[in-house]
Design an enzyme around this catalytic site. Structure first.
Site, PDB file in Angstrom:
ATOM      1  N   THR A 130       0.946  -0.922  -0.129  1.00 11.79           N
ATOM      2  CA  THR A 130      -0.117  -0.146  -0.117  1.00 11.79           C
ATOM      3  C   THR A 130       0.928   1.491  -0.085  1.00 11.79           C
ATOM      4  O   THR A 130       2.177   1.222   0.724  1.00 11.79           O
ATOM      5  CB  THR A 130      -0.813  -0.365   1.100  1.00 11.79           C
ATOM      6  N   ASP A 131       0.207   2.570  -0.451  1.00 12.08           N
ATOM      7  CA  ASP A 131       1.172   3.793  -0.941  1.00 12.08           C
ATOM      8  C   ASP A 131       1.143   4.572   0.763  1.00 12.08           C
ATOM      9  O   ASP A 131       1.651   5.058   1.476  1.00 12.08           O
ATOM     10  CB  ASP A 131       0.023   4.309  -1.235  1.00 12.08           C
ATOM     11  N   GLU A 132       0.461   3.451   1.827  1.00 13.30           N
ATOM     12  CA  GLU A 132       0.300   4.139   3.316  1.00 13.30           C
ATOM     13  C   GLU A 132       1.685   3.552   3.576  1.00 13.30           C
ATOM     14  O   GLU A 132       1.867   4.295   4.878  1.00 13.30           O
ATOM     15  CB  GLU A 132      -0.732   3.943   4.176  1.00 13.30           C
ATOM     16  N   TYR A 155      -1.819  -0.566  10.687  1.00 18.52           N
ATOM     17  CA  TYR A 155      -1.794  -1.059   9.218  1.00 18.52           C
ATOM     18  C   TYR A 155      -0.897  -0.881   8.373  1.00 18.52           C
ATOM     19  O   TYR A 155       0.228  -2.222   7.321  1.00 18.52           O
ATOM     20  CB  TYR A 155      -3.639  -0.974   9.319  1.00 18.52           C
ATOM     21  N   LYS A 159       2.342  -2.809   7.110  1.00 21.24           N
ATOM     22  CA  LYS A 159       2.431  -3.592   5.424  1.00 21.24           C
ATOM     23  C   LYS A 159       4.026  -2.998   5.550  1.00 21.24           C
ATOM     24  O   LYS A 159       4.471  -4.251   4.891  1.00 21.24           O
ATOM     25  CB  LYS A 159       1.658  -2.546   4.591  1.00 21.24           C
TER      26      LYS A 159
HETATM   27  P1  NAD Z   1      -9.638  -6.906   2.274  1.00 17.15           P
HETATM   28  O1  NAD Z   1      -9.421  -7.217   3.134  1.00 17.15           O
HETATM   29  O2  NAD Z   1     -11.054  -6.854   1.033  1.00 17.15           O
HETATM   30  O3  NAD Z   1      -9.353  -8.484   2.342  1.00 17.15           O
HETATM   31  C1  NAD Z   1      -8.922  -9.518   2.543  1.00 17.15           C
HETATM   32  C2  NAD Z   1      -8.251 -10.987   2.140  1.00 17.15           C
HETATM   33  O4  NAD Z   1      -7.531 -11.854   2.656  1.00 17.15           O
HETATM   34  C3  NAD Z   1     -10.063 -11.669   2.371  1.00 17.15           C
HETATM   35  O5  NAD Z   1     -10.353 -12.678   1.515  1.00 17.15           O
HETATM   36  C4  NAD Z   1      -9.502 -12.737   4.215  1.00 17.15           C
HETATM   37  O6  NAD Z   1     -10.043 -13.656   4.231  1.00 17.15           O
HETATM   38  C5  NAD Z   1      -7.744 -12.551   3.079  1.00 17.15           C
HETATM   39  N1  NAD Z   1      -7.167 -12.613   5.129  1.00 17.15           N
HETATM   40  C6  NAD Z   1      -7.166 -12.232   5.470  1.00 17.15           C
HETATM   41  N2  NAD Z   1      -6.204 -12.709   6.462  1.00 17.15           N
HETATM   42  C7  NAD Z   1      -6.044 -13.458   6.026  1.00 17.15           C
HETATM   43  C8  NAD Z   1      -4.990 -14.779   6.799  1.00 17.15           C
HETATM   44  N3  NAD Z   1      -4.728 -15.005   8.094  1.00 17.15           N
HETATM   45  N4  NAD Z   1      -4.513 -15.951   5.991  1.00 17.15           N
HETATM   46  C9  NAD Z   1      -5.206 -16.283   4.521  1.00 17.15           C
HETATM   47  N5  NAD Z   1      -6.496 -15.168   4.443  1.00 17.15           N
HETATM   48  C10 NAD Z   1      -6.567 -14.100   4.868  1.00 17.15           C
HETATM   49  O7  NAD Z   1      -8.437  -6.482   1.351  1.00 17.15           O
HETATM   50  P2  NAD Z   1      -8.481  -5.365   0.142  1.00 17.15           P
HETATM   51  O8  NAD Z   1      -8.759  -4.206   0.351  1.00 17.15           O
HETATM   52  O9  NAD Z   1      -8.676  -6.262  -0.944  1.00 17.15           O
HETATM   53  O10 NAD Z   1      -7.021  -5.881   0.075  1.00 17.15           O
HETATM   54  C11 NAD Z   1      -5.839  -6.674  -0.303  1.00 17.15           C
HETATM   55  C12 NAD Z   1      -4.486  -6.141  -0.599  1.00 17.15           C
HETATM   56  O11 NAD Z   1      -4.035  -5.157  -0.853  1.00 17.15           O
HETATM   57  C13 NAD Z   1      -3.596  -5.705   1.100  1.00 17.15           C
HETATM   58  O12 NAD Z   1      -2.425  -6.589   1.425  1.00 17.15           O
HETATM   59  C14 NAD Z   1      -3.451  -4.730   1.251  1.00 17.15           C
HETATM   60  O13 NAD Z   1      -3.196  -4.137   2.121  1.00 17.15           O
HETATM   61  C15 NAD Z   1      -3.928  -3.898  -0.817  1.00 17.15           C
HETATM   62  N6  NAD Z   1      -4.216  -2.912  -0.731  1.00 17.15           N
HETATM   63  C16 NAD Z   1      -5.363  -2.545  -0.975  1.00 17.15           C
HETATM   64  C17 NAD Z   1      -5.194  -1.042  -1.361  1.00 17.15           C
HETATM   65  C18 NAD Z   1      -7.602  -1.187  -0.883  1.00 17.15           C
HETATM   66  O14 NAD Z   1      -7.598   0.566  -1.435  1.00 17.15           O
HETATM   67  N7  NAD Z   1      -8.259  -1.551  -1.012  1.00 17.15           N
HETATM   68  C19 NAD Z   1      -4.685  -0.448  -1.565  1.00 17.15           C
HETATM   69  C20 NAD Z   1      -3.221  -0.888  -1.541  1.00 17.15           C
HETATM   70  C21 NAD Z   1      -3.402  -1.621  -1.345  1.00 17.15           C
HETATM   71  O1  DAU Z   2      -4.352   3.926   0.585  1.00 15.75           O
HETATM   72  C1  DAU Z   2      -4.106   2.370  -0.233  1.00 15.75           C
HETATM   73  C2  DAU Z   2      -5.254   2.088   1.975  1.00 15.75           C
HETATM   74  O2  DAU Z   2      -6.420   2.209   1.194  1.00 15.75           O
HETATM   75  C3  DAU Z   2      -4.911   0.691   1.782  1.00 15.75           C
HETATM   76  O3  DAU Z   2      -3.146   0.096   2.242  1.00 15.75           O
HETATM   77  C4  DAU Z   2      -6.174  -0.051   2.459  1.00 15.75           C
HETATM   78  O4  DAU Z   2      -5.864  -1.280   2.553  1.00 15.75           O
HETATM   79  C5  DAU Z   2      -7.728   0.755   2.764  1.00 15.75           C
HETATM   80  O5  DAU Z   2      -8.775   0.557   4.015  1.00 15.75           O
HETATM   81  C6  DAU Z   2      -7.316   1.886   2.350  1.00 15.75           C
HETATM   82  O6  DAU Z   2      -7.454   2.971   3.676  1.00 15.75           O
HETATM   83  P1  DAU Z   2      -7.777   4.668   3.864  1.00 15.75           P
HETATM   84  O7  DAU Z   2      -7.592   4.563   5.648  1.00 15.75           O
HETATM   85  O8  DAU Z   2      -7.391   4.927   2.726  1.00 15.75           O
HETATM   86  O9  DAU Z   2      -9.584   3.734   3.714  1.00 15.75           O
HETATM   87  P2  DAU Z   2     -11.399   4.049   4.317  1.00 15.75           P
HETATM   88  O10 DAU Z   2     -12.038   3.746   3.233  1.00 15.75           O
HETATM   89  O11 DAU Z   2     -11.356   3.317   5.377  1.00 15.75           O
HETATM   90  O12 DAU Z   2     -11.132   5.552   4.696  1.00 15.75           O
HETATM   91  C7  DAU Z   2     -10.898   6.437   3.222  1.00 15.75           C
HETATM   92  C8  DAU Z   2     -10.811   8.051   3.911  1.00 15.75           C
HETATM   93  O13 DAU Z   2     -12.236   8.010   4.400  1.00 15.75           O
HETATM   94  C9  DAU Z   2     -10.135   7.936   5.115  1.00 15.75           C
HETATM   95  O14 DAU Z   2      -9.830   9.054   4.937  1.00 15.75           O
HETATM   96  C10 DAU Z   2     -11.463   7.795   6.389  1.00 15.75           C
HETATM   97  C11 DAU Z   2     -12.314   8.331   5.408  1.00 15.75           C
HETATM   98  N1  DAU Z   2     -13.347   8.170   6.741  1.00 15.75           N
HETATM   99  C12 DAU Z   2     -14.110   6.400   6.272  1.00 15.75           C
HETATM  100  C13 DAU Z   2     -14.640   6.023   7.076  1.00 15.75           C
HETATM  101  C14 DAU Z   2     -14.421   4.478   6.524  1.00 15.75           C
HETATM  102  C15 DAU Z   2     -13.800   8.795   7.069  1.00 15.75           C
HETATM  103  O15 DAU Z   2     -14.702  10.114   6.492  1.00 15.75           O
HETATM  104  N2  DAU Z   2     -15.161   7.951   7.020  1.00 15.75           N
HETATM  105  C16 DAU Z   2     -15.707   6.824   7.631  1.00 15.75           C
HETATM  106  O16 DAU Z   2     -16.949   6.208   8.172  1.00 15.75           O
END
Ligand code: NAD
Ligand code: DAU
Length: 349
Positions: A130-132, A155, A159
């Site tokens: 992730t970019d975080e 988190y 990562k």
């Molecule tokens: P998600 O939470 O929707 O899905 C995670 C999946 O991993 C689920 O299916 C869960 O059952 C599985 N999992 C969790 N713990 C596990 C374990 N111990 N063993 C096996 N499986 C397990 O997550 P996502 O949003 O699809 O993110 C996927 C990946 O991409 C993550 O590594 C996250 O850090 C990265 N990522 C997410 C975002 C985003 O915006 N969502 C952005 C950048 C990177």
């Molecule tokens: O940048 C990549 C990341 O983006 C991934 O690595 C993470 O897995 C993914 O969850 C996401 O993280 P964020 O914290 O940015 O996403 P989230 O959707 O939780 O929140 C987006 C923004 O909105 C953040 O500034 C918090 C705000 N927010 C979020 C929720 C859930 C609110 O204001 N209200 C809310 O109820």
């Protein structure tokens, strides 16, 4: 090629699994997922009977199981997405993040090294991050592959740790690796704890729209199917040992994005313009809330030819349409445990 995709029942993972199963019928695609609250096999119904697809329920924390699986299947490549992924959950309970994101990644690396050590040729360990990990930006500047790590939440620090361990396996043991660091994804099948599906669901049900702090935090939004395409490109053509930043070139202040969703939903639900926005409620800010994320994705564009699809407004509207058309998917998720989580997160804000 035998490819193991971890976390394939989650949001991004299900799009990656579907792309890989359809695009590479001559590969064998294995999806390993623990099916935590975030994993949902309903996300994969369109490919569940494909002859080149196998689902394995399992936990990446279980070292003996992972080792045995790799010994048995002798995977050629790994696309590692399994993780605990929600920042708010990492604040209320960091342990699962340390276990899955750090220990789980380390188990996969150890198992891959064991089966590849005598012949690394044609092997690939792709770690999806992730970019975080880069921390928080002010009003100016962008994250790129050379930005120093500065993670701030449980988190993002878990990562960042996993990224470091992946690099250590490359430098120390010569394991073939690529790492991608991506910005916020949006699209179909996202668990409604994340901003966009949570807001869509609340607007639909006339529930308050909880905006953290002043809503001024900025995120760079990328369509999940573009991320899946980027992962395919990096997995196959990324240079060994390299990192690629992936972003949407699409920055939005949270409050502006929530207003955009309200306006789309007003049209879709035949409400008067401005009706849904009345639900916006400012709530207590997230602890340690990162201000701004923005990616400079020049490297992946210039070196591997990947670019995001445009325009955002059309893709966002398509995303809203998907959630409205898939009411039963949302209802199945929001019953039971999600309800308890929602109450615990928002009752105190
Ligand atoms: P998600 O939470 O929707 O899905 C995670 C999946 O991993 C689920 O299916 C869960 O059952 C599985 N999992 C969790 N713990 C596990 C374990 N111990 N063993 C096996 N499986 C397990 O997550 P996502 O949003 O699809 O993110 C996927 C990946 O991409 C993550 O590594 C996250 O850090 C990265 N990522 C997410 C975002 C985003 O915006 N969502 C952005 C950048 C990177
Ligand atoms: O940048 C990549 C990341 O983006 C991934 O690595 C993470 O897995 C993914 O969850 C996401 O993280 P964020 O914290 O940015 O996403 P989230 O959707 O939780 O929140 C987006 C923004 O909105 C953040 O500034 C918090 C705000 N927010 C979020 C929720 C859930 C609110 O204001 N209200 C809310 O109820």
């Amino acid at each position: 090629m035998k490819v193991l995709i971890t976390g394939g029942a989650g949001f991004i993972g299900c799009h990656v699994v579907k792309l890989m199963v359809k695009k590479y019928p001559h590969y064998q695609i294995f999806n390993l997922d623990k099916l935590t609250y975030a994993g949902n096999l309903e996300n994969l119904t369109e490919i569940e009977n494909a002859s080149n697809y196998t689902f394995i329920k399992g936990d990446i924390i279980d070292k003996a199981f992972i080792r045995e699986l790799f010994q048995q299947e002798k995977f050629d490549g790994v696309m590692h997405l399994a993780a605990e992924s929600h920042v708010d959950r990492s604040i209320s309970g960091p342990d699962a993040f340390i276990e899955t994101n750090i220990i789980g990644t380390s188990n996969l690396l150890g198992a891959a090294l064991e089966i590849w050590k005598d012949n690394m040729s044609g092997k690939q360990f792709h770690h999806v991050s992730t970019d975080e990990v880069f921390g928080s930006l002010g009003a100016e500047g962008y994250f790129s592959e050379t930005t120093a790590y500065d993670p701030r939440s449980p988190y993002s620090s878990s990562k960042a740790s996993s990224d470091m361990i992946v690099r250590a396996y490359h430098h120390t043991y010569g394991l073939p690796i690529v790492i991608t660091n991506c910005s916020n994804n949006y699209g179909s099948h996202q668990f409604p704890e994340k901003l966009i599906p949570l807001m869509i669901n609340n607007i639909k049900h006339n529930k308050p729209l909880p905006v953290y702090g002043k809503g001024e935090n900025i995120r760079d939004w990328l369509w999940v199917e573009d991320h899946a395409r980027a992962l395919d490109v990096v997995f196959h053509t990324g240079k060994n040992g390299e990192t690629y930043c992936i972003g949407g070139n699409n920055e939005w202040k949270n409050i502006d994005l929530v207003h955009a969703l309200c306006s789309i939903m007003d049209r879709k639900l035949n409400r008067a313009e401005g009706e849904s926005a009345k639900l916006i409620t400012y709530v207590k800010d997230r602890a340690g809330h990162d201000m701004r994320y923005a990616i400079d994705a020049t490297k992946i564009k210039n070196e591997l030819g990947w670019e995001p699809t445009q325009p955002f407004e059309k893709l966002l509207e398509g995303t809203v349409d998907w959630y409205l058309a898939n009411e039963s998917w949302m209802n199945n998720i929001t019953s039971g445990q999600y309800q308890a989580y929602y109450e615990s997160q928002y009752e105190k804000r």
